[in-house]
Motif scaffolding. Structure first.
Motif, PDB file in Angstrom:
ATOM      1  N   ARG A 253      37.404  55.267  33.452  1.00  0.00           N
ATOM      2  CA  ARG A 253      36.559  54.224  32.862  1.00  0.00           C
ATOM      3  C   ARG A 253      36.353  54.498  31.368  1.00  0.00           C
ATOM      4  N   SER A 254      36.156  55.747  31.007  1.00  0.00           N
ATOM      5  CA  SER A 254      35.803  56.061  29.616  1.00  0.00           C
ATOM      6  C   SER A 254      36.974  55.856  28.655  1.00  0.00           C
ATOM      7  N   VAL A 255      38.203  55.834  29.157  1.00  0.00           N
ATOM      8  CA  VAL A 255      39.332  55.613  28.238  1.00  0.00           C
ATOM      9  C   VAL A 255      39.822  54.159  28.273  1.00  0.00           C
ATOM     10  N   LEU A 256      39.176  53.326  29.095  1.00  0.00           N
ATOM     11  CA  LEU A 256      39.592  51.917  29.160  1.00  0.00           C
ATOM     12  C   LEU A 256      38.744  51.050  28.226  1.00  0.00           C
ATOM     13  N   VAL A 257      39.388  50.048  27.650  1.00  0.00           N
ATOM     14  CA  VAL A 257      38.629  49.057  26.884  1.00  0.00           C
ATOM     15  C   VAL A 257      37.760  48.267  27.868  1.00  0.00           C
ATOM     16  N   PRO A 258      36.633  47.679  27.405  1.00  0.00           N
ATOM     17  CA  PRO A 258      35.865  46.815  28.307  1.00  0.00           C
ATOM     18  C   PRO A 258      36.771  45.721  28.870  1.00  0.00           C
ATOM     19  N   GLY A 259      36.738  45.534  30.176  1.00  0.00           N
ATOM     20  CA  GLY A 259      37.624  44.570  30.825  1.00  0.00           C
ATOM     21  C   GLY A 259      38.982  45.150  31.173  1.00  0.00           C
ATOM     22  N   GLY A 260      39.239  46.386  30.735  1.00  0.00           N
ATOM     23  CA  GLY A 260      40.494  47.042  31.098  1.00  0.00           C
ATOM     24  C   GLY A 260      40.570  47.272  32.608  1.00  0.00           C
ATOM     25  N   THR A 261      41.763  47.468  33.096  1.00  0.00           N
ATOM     26  CA  THR A 261      41.991  47.500  34.548  1.00  0.00           C
ATOM     27  C   THR A 261      42.278  48.901  35.055  1.00  0.00           C
ATOM     28  N   VAL A 262      41.626  49.245  36.156  1.00  0.00           N
ATOM     29  CA  VAL A 262      42.036  50.430  36.916  1.00  0.00           C
ATOM     30  C   VAL A 262      42.687  49.927  38.202  1.00  0.00           C
ATOM     31  N   ALA A 263      43.780  50.536  38.595  1.00  0.00           N
ATOM     32  CA  ALA A 263      44.440  50.164  39.848  1.00  0.00           C
ATOM     33  C   ALA A 263      45.001  51.430  40.477  1.00  0.00           C
TER      34      ALA A 263
ATOM     35  N   PRO B 188      47.041  40.705  51.702  1.00  0.00           N
ATOM     36  CA  PRO B 188      45.749  40.985  52.323  1.00  0.00           C
ATOM     37  C   PRO B 188      45.724  42.367  52.986  1.00  0.00           C
ATOM     38  N   LEU B 189      44.555  42.986  52.932  1.00  0.00           N
ATOM     39  CA  LEU B 189      44.373  44.265  53.622  1.00  0.00           C
ATOM     40  C   LEU B 189      44.235  44.004  55.112  1.00  0.00           C
ATOM     41  N   ARG B 190      45.042  44.668  55.910  1.00  0.00           N
ATOM     42  CA  ARG B 190      44.970  44.539  57.362  1.00  0.00           C
ATOM     43  C   ARG B 190      44.563  45.880  57.954  1.00  0.00           C
ATOM     44  N   GLU B 191      44.164  45.843  59.227  1.00  0.00           N
ATOM     45  CA  GLU B 191      43.738  47.062  59.907  1.00  0.00           C
ATOM     46  C   GLU B 191      44.809  48.146  59.800  1.00  0.00           C
ATOM     47  N   ASP B 192      46.090  47.731  59.927  1.00  0.00           N
ATOM     48  CA  ASP B 192      47.170  48.724  59.950  1.00  0.00           C
ATOM     49  C   ASP B 192      47.905  48.846  58.613  1.00  0.00           C
ATOM     50  N   SER B 193      47.346  48.297  57.531  1.00  0.00           N
ATOM     51  CA  SER B 193      47.991  48.476  56.224  1.00  0.00           C
ATOM     52  C   SER B 193      48.046  49.962  55.907  1.00  0.00           C
ATOM     53  N   PRO B 194      49.213  50.493  55.548  1.00  0.00           N
ATOM     54  CA  PRO B 194      49.277  51.936  55.270  1.00  0.00           C
ATOM     55  C   PRO B 194      48.387  52.372  54.104  1.00  0.00           C
ATOM     56  N   VAL B 195      48.295  51.494  53.098  1.00  0.00           N
ATOM     57  CA  VAL B 195      47.459  51.851  51.945  1.00  0.00           C
ATOM     58  C   VAL B 195      46.513  50.719  51.604  1.00  0.00           C
ATOM     59  N   MET B 196      45.459  51.080  50.883  1.00  0.00           N
ATOM     60  CA  MET B 196      44.599  50.094  50.242  1.00  0.00           C
ATOM     61  C   MET B 196      44.880  50.187  48.751  1.00  0.00           C
ATOM     62  N   VAL B 197      45.078  49.046  48.120  1.00  0.00           N
ATOM     63  CA  VAL B 197      45.287  49.030  46.669  1.00  0.00           C
ATOM     64  C   VAL B 197      44.020  48.462  46.036  1.00  0.00           C
ATOM     65  N   VAL B 198      43.364  49.295  45.240  1.00  0.00           N
ATOM     66  CA  VAL B 198      42.088  48.934  44.631  1.00  0.00           C
ATOM     67  C   VAL B 198      42.342  48.531  43.174  1.00  0.00           C
ATOM     68  N   VAL B 199      41.793  47.386  42.794  1.00  0.00           N
ATOM     69  CA  VAL B 199      41.926  46.887  41.425  1.00  0.00           C
ATOM     70  C   VAL B 199      40.526  46.520  40.940  1.00  0.00           C
ATOM     71  N   ALA B 200      40.157  46.969  39.730  1.00  0.00           N
ATOM     72  CA  ALA B 200      38.816  46.684  39.229  1.00  0.00           C
ATOM     73  C   ALA B 200      38.832  46.658  37.704  1.00  0.00           C
ATOM     74  N   SER B 201      37.766  46.077  37.140  1.00  0.00           N
ATOM     75  CA  SER B 201      37.664  45.930  35.680  1.00  0.00           C
ATOM     76  C   SER B 201      36.580  46.845  35.136  1.00  0.00           C
ATOM     77  N   ALA B 202      36.879  47.448  34.003  1.00  0.00           N
ATOM     78  CA  ALA B 202      35.908  48.340  33.371  1.00  0.00           C
ATOM     79  C   ALA B 202      34.762  47.514  32.789  1.00  0.00           C
ATOM     80  N   VAL B 203      33.544  47.932  33.100  1.00  0.00           N
ATOM     81  CA  VAL B 203      32.363  47.258  32.563  1.00  0.00           C
ATOM     82  C   VAL B 203      32.218  47.644  31.080  1.00  0.00           C
ATOM     83  N   GLY B 204      31.826  46.686  30.252  1.00  0.00           N
ATOM     84  CA  GLY B 204      31.592  46.999  28.840  1.00  0.00           C
ATOM     85  C   GLY B 204      30.336  47.829  28.668  1.00  0.00           C
ATOM     86  N   ASP B 205      30.231  48.512  27.525  1.00  0.00           N
ATOM     87  CA  ASP B 205      29.050  49.361  27.275  1.00  0.00           C
ATOM     88  C   ASP B 205      27.833  48.501  26.949  1.00  0.00           C
TER      89      ASP B 205
END
Ligand code: SAM
Length: 194
Positions: A73-83, A177-194
């Protein structure tokens, strides 16, 4: 697919020198700046995207996990993406990691037989014992590691606590879509601005 390209400033981080050597040899590896270390070693220059692929998350224990997310989070611009992807505990992949699944490959030291065994030692914690047998000498080396299989709600909570919003969880890197048997979960989120 490679993100490395002439128009992008790409940084790759891994605490394993061996894995970095392998990464350098991949397509585009020559145009990436490689850092031996972890998220603490990423220079404090604003970035648009932070990615963790190849099941990195399972190797990061609880003591370092929340710090890792905050570092990103600290190296991302506000609104930058972590995945990142994280193994789905509901799919119980470790149950297929048994000594029956042996494979052999040719190495500089001759044929190497490899297999893994795994046990869930606590909810979401899987102890992996990976064995390597050098066929020519019958010498076997084994190492053990505890892997974290974090659940959906835990991941969403952790990512929010680290300063991200608009958290989405998919079942693959194509935003399926995430299913019960999906091998992985892929998480995507946006960095909150300061
Ligand atoms: C399964 S390998 C995947 C390697 C590579 N990301 C890929 O996709 O091919 C998992 C990698 O996570 C790395 N790793 C472990 N702890 C880490 C951490 N705290 N930060 C970054 N990488 C880490 C390991 O050294 C290993 O190279």
């Amino acid at each position: 697919m490679t993100l490395a390209g002439v128009d992008r400033d790409v940084l790759g981080v891994d605490p394993s020198a061996t894995m970095l050597d392998a990464a350098r040899r991949r397509p585009g590896g020559g145009s990436v700046s490689w850092i031996l270390g972890d998220s603490r070693d990423v220079p404090a220059e604003p970035r648009d995207l932070a990615l963790m692929t190849g099941n990195v998350a399972q190797h990061i224990g609880d003591a370092a996990w929340q710090r890792t997310l905050r570092d990103l989070r600290s190296v991302l611009v506000p609104g930058g993406t972590v995945a990142f992807e994280s193994r789905n505990p509901a799919a119980r992949a470790w149950e297929a990691w048994t000594s029956d699944g042996r494979s052999t490959r040719v190495t500089a030291a001759g044929p190497l037989e490899e297999w893994s065994e795994a046990t869930e030692i606590a909810p979401g914690v899987v102890r992996l014992v990976a064995s390597n047998r050098f066929v020519d000498t019958d010498e076997t080396l084994a190492y053990s590691e505890d892997l974290r299989f974090r659940g959906h709600d835990e991941l969403v909570c952790d990512v929010g606590a680290a300063g991200f919003e608009a958290v989405e969880v998919f079942g693959d890197w194509q935003r399926g879509p995430l299913r019960e048997d999906s091998p992985v979960m892929v998480v995507v989120a946006s960095a909150v601005g300061d």
